[in-house]
Design a protein around this motif. Structure first.
Motif, PDB file in Angstrom:
ATOM      1  N   TRP A 217       0.837  -1.205   0.000  1.00  0.00           N
ATOM      2  CA  TRP A 217       0.000   0.000   0.000  1.00  0.00           C
ATOM      3  C   TRP A 217       0.872   1.256   0.000  1.00  0.00           C
ATOM      4  CZ3 TRP A 217      -4.215   1.756  -1.625  1.00  0.00           C
ATOM      5  CH2 TRP A 217      -4.825   2.908  -1.109  1.00  0.00           C
TER       6      TRP A 217
ATOM      7  N   GLY B   9      -6.941  -3.151   6.732  1.00  0.00           N
ATOM      8  CA  GLY B   9      -8.128  -2.535   6.126  1.00  0.00           C
ATOM      9  C   GLY B   9      -8.400  -1.153   6.696  1.00  0.00           C
ATOM     10  N   MET B  10      -8.250  -1.008   8.013  1.00  0.00           N
ATOM     11  CA  MET B  10      -8.439   0.315   8.636  1.00  0.00           C
ATOM     12  C   MET B  10      -7.371   1.294   8.173  1.00  0.00           C
ATOM     13  SD  MET B  10      -9.843  -0.555  12.500  1.00  0.00           S
ATOM     14  CE  MET B  10      -8.223  -0.774  13.127  1.00  0.00           C
TER      15      MET B  10
ATOM     16  N   VAL C  64      -5.855   1.292   5.236  1.00  0.00           N
ATOM     17  CA  VAL C  64      -6.233   1.694   3.875  1.00  0.00           C
ATOM     18  C   VAL C  64      -7.402   2.679   3.921  1.00  0.00           C
ATOM     19  CG1 VAL C  64      -7.187   0.881   1.680  1.00  0.00           C
ATOM     20  CG2 VAL C  64      -5.345  -0.397   2.788  1.00  0.00           C
ATOM     21  N   PHE C  65      -8.411   2.379   4.736  1.00  0.00           N
ATOM     22  CA  PHE C  65      -9.573   3.246   4.839  1.00  0.00           C
ATOM     23  C   PHE C  65      -9.184   4.637   5.330  1.00  0.00           C
ATOM     24  CE2 PHE C  65     -13.027   5.143   7.281  1.00  0.00           C
ATOM     25  CZ  PHE C  65     -14.028   5.195   6.313  1.00  0.00           C
ATOM     26  N   PHE C  66      -8.475   4.706   6.454  1.00  0.00           N
ATOM     27  CA  PHE C  66      -8.102   6.012   7.016  1.00  0.00           C
ATOM     28  C   PHE C  66      -7.221   6.802   6.057  1.00  0.00           C
ATOM     29  CE2 PHE C  66      -8.729   4.090  11.429  1.00  0.00           C
ATOM     30  CZ  PHE C  66      -9.985   4.635  11.553  1.00  0.00           C
TER      31      PHE C  66
ATOM     32  N   SER D  32      -7.016   6.529   2.844  1.00  0.00           N
ATOM     33  CA  SER D  32      -7.705   6.862   1.593  1.00  0.00           C
ATOM     34  C   SER D  32      -8.774   7.935   1.758  1.00  0.00           C
ATOM     35  CB  SER D  32      -8.374   5.619   1.005  1.00  0.00           C
ATOM     36  OG  SER D  32      -7.435   4.667   0.655  1.00  0.00           O
ATOM     37  N   PHE D  33      -9.555   7.831   2.836  1.00  0.00           N
ATOM     38  CA  PHE D  33     -10.735   8.676   2.951  1.00  0.00           C
ATOM     39  C   PHE D  33     -10.653   9.775   4.007  1.00  0.00           C
ATOM     40  CE2 PHE D  33     -12.280   4.555   1.301  1.00  0.00           C
ATOM     41  CZ  PHE D  33     -12.686   5.002   0.048  1.00  0.00           C
TER      42      PHE D  33
END
Length: 174
Positions: free
Chosen positions: A35, A92-93, A95-97, A99-100
């Motif tokens: 990532w 996953g968290m 990537v989420f944090f 990204s968004f």
């Protein structure tokens, strides 16, 4: 290194006293650095090599964990699946944090790079898990000597790559 361990696991159809923790932590490190090397985090494809090599590591580590789970007794299977699920949730968290919620590219790189450093420290320290087994059994049979050696060699390679590329998150990855 890993191949010798898993060749033995497959041949004996048992994980014996081997621990899966080093492989799960290596998976987390590979996921994080895949990532990190992706253009959403790094600037363009400046870390294409990191992304590519780490993605290959994800494939290998996933394979090793799958083999481990296949030959592990029921209790160990549950433990490995729980740890792997936890690692995937943390990734996953991340990537989420990143990204968004983080819109500044530099801060995103620092955030993911910092998590990558924590994952690398965990991964490179994970062969020490076998030390408990060595002390308990007074035998180095399950000490991953090749894992320790190649982890050291890999860390030297990443350090050189990071220094040459002036990327502190890759250089300190060791």
């Amino acid at each position: 290194m890993f191949r010798l361990t898993f060749k033995r696991v497959i041949k004996k159809a048992s994980v014996e006293e081997y621990s899966c923790i080093p492989y799960i932590l290596a998976l987390f490190s590979c996921l994080t650095y895949s990532w990190y090397g992706f253009p959403a985090v790094s600037y363009g494809w400046e870390n294409l090599t990191v992304c590519t090599i780490s993605s290959l590591g994800v494939l290998f580590e996933s394979t090793f964990i799958s083999i481990y789970v296949w030959f592990a007794p029921r209790g160990k299977k549950k433990q490995v699946m729980l740890m792997a699920s936890l690692i995937l949730a943390v990734f996953g968290m991340t990537v989420f944090f990143s990204s968004f919620l983080i819109h500044n590219h530099h801060i995103r790189k620092v955030f993911v790079g910092s998590i990558g450093l924590v994952s690398s420290i965990s991964m490179y320290g994970s062969p020490l898990v076998a030390t408990k087994q060595v002390i308990r059994t007074k035998s180095v049979e399950f000490m991953p000597v090749y894992l320790s050696l190649f982890t050291f060699l890999t860390s030297l390679t990443w350090m050189a790559y990071g220094v040459l590329g002036r990327d502190p998150f890759i250089a300190v990855r060791t």
